[in-house]
Design a protein around this motif. Structure first.
Motif, short mmCIF file in Angstrom:
data_model
loop_
_atom_site.label_atom_id
_atom_site.label_comp_id
_atom_site.label_asym_id
_atom_site.label_seq_id
_atom_site.Cartn_x
_atom_site.Cartn_y
_atom_site.Cartn_z
N VAL A 66 11.39 -4.29 -7.96
CA VAL A 66 10.35 -4.72 -8.89
C VAL A 66 10.00 -3.62 -9.86
O VAL A 66 9.78 -2.47 -9.48
CB VAL A 66 9.07 -5.12 -8.11
CG1 VAL A 66 7.94 -5.46 -9.06
CG2 VAL A 66 9.37 -6.31 -7.21
N LEU A 67 9.95 -3.98 -11.15
CA LEU A 67 9.50 -3.06 -12.19
C LEU A 67 8.15 -3.55 -12.70
O LEU A 67 7.91 -4.75 -12.73
CB LEU A 67 10.51 -3.05 -13.34
CG LEU A 67 11.69 -2.08 -13.21
CD1 LEU A 67 12.60 -2.47 -12.08
CD2 LEU A 67 12.46 -2.05 -14.52
N GLY A 68 7.31 -2.60 -13.09
CA GLY A 68 6.03 -2.98 -13.67
C GLY A 68 4.83 -2.42 -12.92
O GLY A 68 3.69 -2.75 -13.22
N LEU A 69 5.09 -1.55 -11.93
CA LEU A 69 3.98 -0.94 -11.18
C LEU A 69 3.30 0.15 -12.01
O LEU A 69 3.95 0.85 -12.78
CB LEU A 69 4.51 -0.32 -9.89
CG LEU A 69 4.63 -1.22 -8.68
CD1 LEU A 69 5.66 -0.68 -7.71
CD2 LEU A 69 3.27 -1.35 -7.98
N GLN A 70 2.01 0.28 -11.81
CA GLN A 70 1.25 1.33 -12.50
C GLN A 70 1.41 2.68 -11.82
O GLN A 70 1.26 3.71 -12.42
CB GLN A 70 -0.25 0.96 -12.51
CG GLN A 70 -0.56 -0.35 -13.19
CD GLN A 70 -0.39 -0.26 -14.68
OE1 GLN A 70 -0.81 0.70 -15.32
NE2 GLN A 70 0.25 -1.25 -15.26
N GLY A 71 1.68 2.65 -10.52
CA GLY A 71 1.87 3.88 -9.76
C GLY A 71 2.89 3.62 -8.68
O GLY A 71 3.45 2.52 -8.60
N ILE A 121 -9.35 -4.26 -5.92
CA ILE A 121 -8.77 -3.98 -4.60
C ILE A 121 -8.22 -2.56 -4.53
O ILE A 121 -8.45 -1.84 -3.56
CB ILE A 121 -7.67 -5.00 -4.24
CG1 ILE A 121 -8.27 -6.41 -4.12
CG2 ILE A 121 -6.97 -4.62 -2.94
CD1 ILE A 121 -7.25 -7.52 -3.97
N THR A 122 -7.52 -2.13 -5.59
CA THR A 122 -6.95 -0.79 -5.53
C THR A 122 -8.03 0.28 -5.55
O THR A 122 -7.91 1.30 -4.89
CB THR A 122 -5.94 -0.53 -6.68
OG1 THR A 122 -6.52 -0.98 -7.90
CG2 THR A 122 -4.64 -1.25 -6.44
N GLU A 123 -9.12 0.01 -6.29
CA GLU A 123 -10.22 0.98 -6.29
C GLU A 123 -10.85 1.07 -4.91
O GLU A 123 -11.16 2.14 -4.41
CB GLU A 123 -11.27 0.61 -7.34
CG GLU A 123 -10.93 1.22 -8.69
CD GLU A 123 -11.60 0.51 -9.85
OE1 GLU A 123 -12.69 -0.06 -9.65
OE2 GLU A 123 -11.02 0.53 -10.96
N VAL A 177 -0.91 -6.27 -5.87
CA VAL A 177 -1.40 -5.01 -5.35
C VAL A 177 -0.43 -4.57 -4.27
O VAL A 177 0.02 -5.39 -3.47
CB VAL A 177 -2.81 -5.20 -4.73
CG1 VAL A 177 -3.26 -3.93 -4.03
CG2 VAL A 177 -3.81 -5.61 -5.79
N ALA A 178 -0.06 -3.29 -4.29
CA ALA A 178 0.80 -2.75 -3.24
C ALA A 178 0.17 -1.45 -2.77
O ALA A 178 0.17 -0.47 -3.51
CB ALA A 178 2.21 -2.51 -3.76
N GLY A 179 -0.39 -1.47 -1.57
CA GLY A 179 -1.10 -0.30 -1.08
C GLY A 179 -2.23 0.05 -2.03
O GLY A 179 -3.04 -0.81 -2.37
N ALA A 180 -2.25 1.27 -2.54
CA ALA A 180 -3.31 1.70 -3.44
C ALA A 180 -2.91 1.53 -4.91
O ALA A 180 -3.58 2.02 -5.80
CB ALA A 180 -3.68 3.15 -3.15
N ALA A 209 6.29 3.45 1.16
CA ALA A 209 7.08 2.57 2.02
C ALA A 209 6.20 2.12 3.17
O ALA A 209 5.45 2.90 3.74
CB ALA A 209 8.30 3.31 2.53
N GLY A 210 6.27 0.84 3.48
CA GLY A 210 5.46 0.32 4.58
C GLY A 210 4.16 -0.32 4.09
O GLY A 210 3.50 -1.03 4.84
N ASP A 211 3.78 -0.06 2.83
CA ASP A 211 2.57 -0.70 2.28
C ASP A 211 2.73 -2.22 2.20
O ASP A 211 3.83 -2.72 1.96
CB ASP A 211 2.28 -0.19 0.86
CG ASP A 211 1.55 1.14 0.85
OD1 ASP A 211 1.00 1.52 1.90
OD2 ASP A 211 1.52 1.80 -0.21
N VAL A 212 1.61 -2.90 2.35
CA VAL A 212 1.61 -4.36 2.17
C VAL A 212 1.45 -4.65 0.68
O VAL A 212 0.72 -3.95 -0.01
CB VAL A 212 0.41 -4.98 2.92
CG1 VAL A 212 0.26 -6.46 2.58
CG2 VAL A 212 0.59 -4.80 4.42
N PHE A 213 2.16 -5.64 0.17
CA PHE A 213 1.88 -6.07 -1.21
C PHE A 213 1.40 -7.52 -1.18
O PHE A 213 1.79 -8.30 -0.32
CB PHE A 213 3.09 -5.88 -2.14
CG PHE A 213 4.07 -7.01 -2.11
CD1 PHE A 213 5.18 -6.96 -1.31
CD2 PHE A 213 3.86 -8.15 -2.90
CE1 PHE A 213 6.09 -8.01 -1.28
CE2 PHE A 213 4.76 -9.21 -2.88
CZ PHE A 213 5.88 -9.14 -2.06
#
Ligand code: GTP
Ligand code: MG
Length: 370
Positions: free
Chosen positions: A317-322, A342-344, A287-290, A326-330
């Protein structure tokens, strides 16, 4: 004001939602499981259940979601993460290029950095240093401020022929706010009008007392152009890193920060992540941010495919849904279901935040269970 849903509060305390609702009722607060309660009420409830309140940063809260603390004997030395800051055109990118023995600046549009880049340099001693470049434009001050948060050491680049300029001062403020040690690289020393002592003098008026002046701020006179003293700069960084005793556990699921993320034609959402703890592997769900994703490919700072990335390593990294910000925690999670959950939750929280007009945009303070 900060707030938390009843459900989330129950989760953090590992108590049943129904019990929390009951406790709230006793206090005269009527709330359903999905309603938010304010921080003060939550604090009372936490006390009621015999838990201790700990106010932590938003990042810690996110990490706390997984409840994984680093176990001391698994901690191993890790490379320092160094952010290069300084005024426009003082030579940040040139210095990084010289350190990398590559030439990114020459390929940048107009020679100006348009993004935050992250690179790892391996020294002849095989020790590594991770560098984060930051744009020099005032408009990107916010990105720069974020850069300081993942940073162990700030290298403040000051052109020896130009001295302290407005964005040098900004950078000093960011570094001080982040409580990060500052190492000053006095650049462009190849220029005839460069004057390192004048720079040291100017630093004094910003409470940076250099070693030469009896303080503890290290300065290194360098030239990105002639590559003068780059080895001294690296030595100074490694020395500072040693003092900081930087360690991380590589044997756990990865946690870190998004350095930059964008949508790329043909590649989808691409993010540059800096792993802070653990090891990120191809196939991991995170999960990265939302946003969330499954690591389809990992590339190092030179675009080479790699299988995994350990602490202090920057990777694409490739493979994100969205596209996260920058600055988000993953954080790596155990399943796609957990990632969606978690994203919801975060998307919901984001909507609530935006709905609350004038509310602070960052969740600086939240609750976490001890
Ligand atoms: P922004 O990203 O726009 O903030 O700039 P920057 O700080 O990254 O500066 P950059 O590396 O793009 O360098 C700016 C200019 O200074 C370029 O023309 C470089 O060639 C020149 N320059 C950088 N370092 C040196 C140096 O050590 N000596 C000399 N003579 N010129 C340098
Ligand atoms: Mg630059």
């Amino acid at each position: 004001p900060e707030a938390i849903t009843v459900q989330e509060l129950a989760n953090r305390m590992a108590e049943r939602g129904a019990d929390v609702i009951k406790a709230l009722m006793k206090m005269g607060v009527m709330a359903t499981i999905n309603q938010t309660i304010d921080a003060d009420t939550a604090e009372l409830i936490i006390g009621e259940f015999g838990h201790t309140v700990r106010r932590v940063s938003a990042a810690d809260v996110e990490l706390g979601l997984e409840g994984e603390a680093d176990i001391d004997d698994h901690l191993l030395p890790r490379p320092p993460v160094v952010t290069i800051m300084g005024h426009v055109d003082h030579g940040k990118t040139s210095l990084l290029d010289a350190l990398r023995q590559t030439d990114v600046a020459a390929h940048e549009a107009g020679g100006i950095t348009q993004h935050i880049g992250a690179y790892q340099v391996t020294l002849p001693s095989s020790k590594k240093i991770t560098f984060i470049d930051t744009p020099g434009h005032a408009a990107f001050t916010e990105m720069r401020a974020r850069g300081a948060n993942v940073t162990d050491i700030v290298v403040l680049v000051v052109a020896g022929d130009d001295g302290i300029m407005p964005q040098t001062v900004e950078a000093i403020h960011h570094a001080k706010a982040a409580k990060v040690p500052i190492l000053v690289a006095i650049n462009k020393m190849d220029k005839p009008d460069a004057n390192a002592n004048r720079v040291r003098q100017e630093l004094l008026s910003h409470e940076l007392v250099t070693e030469e002046m009896g303080g503890d701020v290290l300065t290194v006179e360098v030239s990105a152009k002639t590559k003068m003293n780059l080895d001294k700069l690296e030595e100074a960084l490694l020395l500072q890193a040693e003092i900081l005793d930087l360690k991380a556990n590589p044997d756990r699921s990865a946690v870190g920060a998004v350095v930059e993320a964008k949508m790329e034609r043909g590649r989808g959402s691409v993010a540059t992540l800096l792993v802070q703890k653990g090891t990120l592997k191809v196939g991991d769900i995170f999960v990265a941010g939302a946003e969330w994703g499954r690591v389809r490919a990992l590339l190092d700072d030179r675009g080479r495919n790699i299988d995994s990335a350990g602490p202090a390593m920057p990777v694409e990294v490739l493979g994100l849904q969205g596209t996260p910000q920058a600055g988000d925690v993953f954080v790596v999670v155990e399943s796609e279901a957990r990632a969606r959950e978690i994203t919801e939750f975060r998307a919901h929280r984001e909507r609530e935040k935006q709905a609350a007009a004038g509310a602070r945009s960052t969740l600086e303070q939240m609750f976490s269970k001890i």
